[in-house]
Design a protein around this motif. Sequence first.
Motif, mmCIF file in Angstrom:
data_model
loop_
_atom_site.group_PDB
_atom_site.id
_atom_site.type_symbol
_atom_site.label_atom_id
_atom_site.label_comp_id
_atom_site.label_asym_id
_atom_site.label_seq_id
_atom_site.Cartn_x
_atom_site.Cartn_y
_atom_site.Cartn_z
ATOM 1 N N ARG A 112 0.830 -1.203 0.000
ATOM 2 C CA ARG A 112 0.000 0.000 0.000
ATOM 3 C C ARG A 112 0.865 1.254 0.000
ATOM 4 O O ARG A 112 0.543 2.243 -0.661
ATOM 5 N N SER A 113 1.988 1.213 0.719
ATOM 6 C CA SER A 113 2.890 2.366 0.757
ATOM 7 C C SER A 113 3.509 2.610 -0.620
ATOM 8 O O SER A 113 3.564 3.757 -1.089
ATOM 9 N N GLN A 114 3.971 1.545 -1.273
ATOM 10 C CA GLN A 114 4.559 1.699 -2.605
ATOM 11 C C GLN A 114 3.515 2.137 -3.625
ATOM 12 O O GLN A 114 3.811 2.932 -4.528
ATOM 13 N N ALA A 115 2.291 1.626 -3.468
ATOM 14 C CA ALA A 115 1.211 2.032 -4.370
ATOM 15 C C ALA A 115 0.939 3.526 -4.233
ATOM 16 O O ALA A 115 0.731 4.230 -5.237
ATOM 17 N N ALA A 116 0.942 4.027 -3.009
ATOM 18 C CA ALA A 116 0.708 5.456 -2.779
ATOM 19 C C ALA A 116 1.819 6.291 -3.425
ATOM 20 O O ALA A 116 1.559 7.348 -4.011
ATOM 21 N N GLN A 117 3.044 5.793 -3.354
ATOM 22 C CA GLN A 117 4.163 6.512 -3.969
ATOM 23 C C GLN A 117 4.019 6.559 -5.487
ATOM 24 O O GLN A 117 4.289 7.587 -6.116
ATOM 25 N N TRP A 118 3.571 5.447 -6.069
ATOM 26 C CA TRP A 118 3.404 5.423 -7.518
ATOM 27 C C TRP A 118 2.264 6.325 -7.965
ATOM 28 O O TRP A 118 2.369 7.015 -8.981
ATOM 29 N N LEU A 119 1.201 6.339 -7.222
ATOM 30 C CA LEU A 119 0.096 7.231 -7.572
ATOM 31 C C LEU A 119 0.510 8.688 -7.459
ATOM 32 O O LEU A 119 0.065 9.533 -8.240
ATOM 33 N N GLU A 120 1.368 8.987 -6.526
ATOM 34 C CA GLU A 120 1.910 10.347 -6.403
ATOM 35 C C GLU A 120 2.742 10.673 -7.641
ATOM 36 O O GLU A 120 2.658 11.784 -8.192
ATOM 37 N N ARG A 121 3.517 9.706 -8.111
ATOM 38 C CA ARG A 121 4.381 9.929 -9.273
ATOM 39 C C ARG A 121 3.570 10.204 -10.532
ATOM 40 O O ARG A 121 4.014 10.950 -11.409
ATOM 41 N N VAL A 122 2.391 9.590 -10.648
ATOM 42 C CA VAL A 122 1.568 9.813 -11.844
ATOM 43 C C VAL A 122 0.531 10.907 -11.623
ATOM 44 O O VAL A 122 -0.400 11.066 -12.416
ATOM 45 N N GLY A 123 0.695 11.672 -10.545
ATOM 46 C CA GLY A 123 -0.167 12.827 -10.312
ATOM 47 C C GLY A 123 -1.514 12.522 -9.706
ATOM 48 O O GLY A 123 -2.441 13.324 -9.807
ATOM 49 N N LEU A 124 -1.637 11.375 -9.032
ATOM 50 C CA LEU A 124 -2.917 10.990 -8.444
ATOM 51 C C LEU A 124 -2.789 10.737 -6.943
ATOM 52 O O LEU A 124 -3.525 9.922 -6.383
ATOM 53 N N GLY A 125 -1.873 11.462 -6.325
ATOM 54 C CA GLY A 125 -1.672 11.283 -4.893
ATOM 55 C C GLY A 125 -2.881 11.632 -4.051
ATOM 56 O O GLY A 125 -3.025 11.140 -2.919
ATOM 57 N N ASP A 126 -3.785 12.448 -4.576
ATOM 58 C CA ASP A 126 -4.987 12.821 -3.834
ATOM 59 C C ASP A 126 -6.198 11.996 -4.255
ATOM 60 O O ASP A 126 -7.336 12.331 -3.933
#
Length: 349
Positions: A112-126
């Motif tokens: 879940r932590s790595q998934a959150a980091q990847w979503l942040e990288r693609v501009g979907l951290g929120d």
Amino acid sequence: MTLDAEIRIARTTFELDIAFTVEPGEVVALLGPNGAGKTTALRGLAGLTPLSEGRIVLDDHVWDAPPDRFVPAERREVGVVFQDYLLFAHMSAQENVAFGLRARGQHRAVARSQAAQWLERVGLGDHLHAKPRALSGGQAQRVALARALATDPQLLLLDEPLAALDASTRLQVRAELAHHLADYPGHTVLVTHDPFDAMVLADRLIIVEHGAIVQEGPPTEVARMPRTDYVANLVGLNLYRGTAQETSVDLGDGAVFTVAEPAHGAVHLAFAPTAVSLYPERPSGSPRNTWQVTVTGLEQHAHTTRVRLSGAPAVLAEVTPATVADLRLHSGAQLWASVKATEIHTYPA
């Protein structure tokens, strides 16, 4: 760590037989019309369709080499981004991205932590907790890309990744995808029928028609020197084949073109539709490369009009709306076409 693919897959009425390599960090696009075999090749690489013959080898690891070796899809280090995303509707964006990591044995909290980091990288951290139905097409595609890259695959497969997006979203996501692919150190194979996506995203194009490779090379080379009518239509050029003798090229059926650079033997001859000038009567002075044509169709393209013309040879011209009005262009209209020798590009057939 080269990907070496010799893909032969036989169907009842179709056979795919292509071979290519992909280097680390390279993006190779398989480009071709519907039914050419592009998606079949992708399924072979992913392990979803076994090869009939051939082999798929990555870094000395043999994934498929019939009849003795076949590694199933779940054991290949492959990430796939599908045209229709295939996100799990009941999972949040974060859970979708974490799914592949969990399937490979990651602890839930780490995944879940790595998934959150990847979503942040693609501009979907929120948008961590958003379900797929709450996401736009562009957002869903970015989630699918994050899910594919999160497992750190050796091979990334993109199956028409932008086809389901509207024009404005496609522009933005294409730019973002190009950025992520530039940072991805693995091997990427992009399957598409859209020439612009291929030209922007790929380092090398492989054109597939009827289950075989008909042309291969960097985008600029393919665009400048098409070798089939399909490729010529993709890049918007008039293409002919003929026999050259010095600056004269015989196209057959009485059509002979004068070119600027001498050549010999079998050649391809290409020029842009914008290089074609149209006249209501034969131009005075009888310039070279002038022939009679008949309008067979008109197509509006943004700020220009494409005019399809029959003749010896048939040709595609691109003119302004003012020219359409001045010449009163309509189907059946008889005109004269002209192309300057300096506008024509010839290369060996």
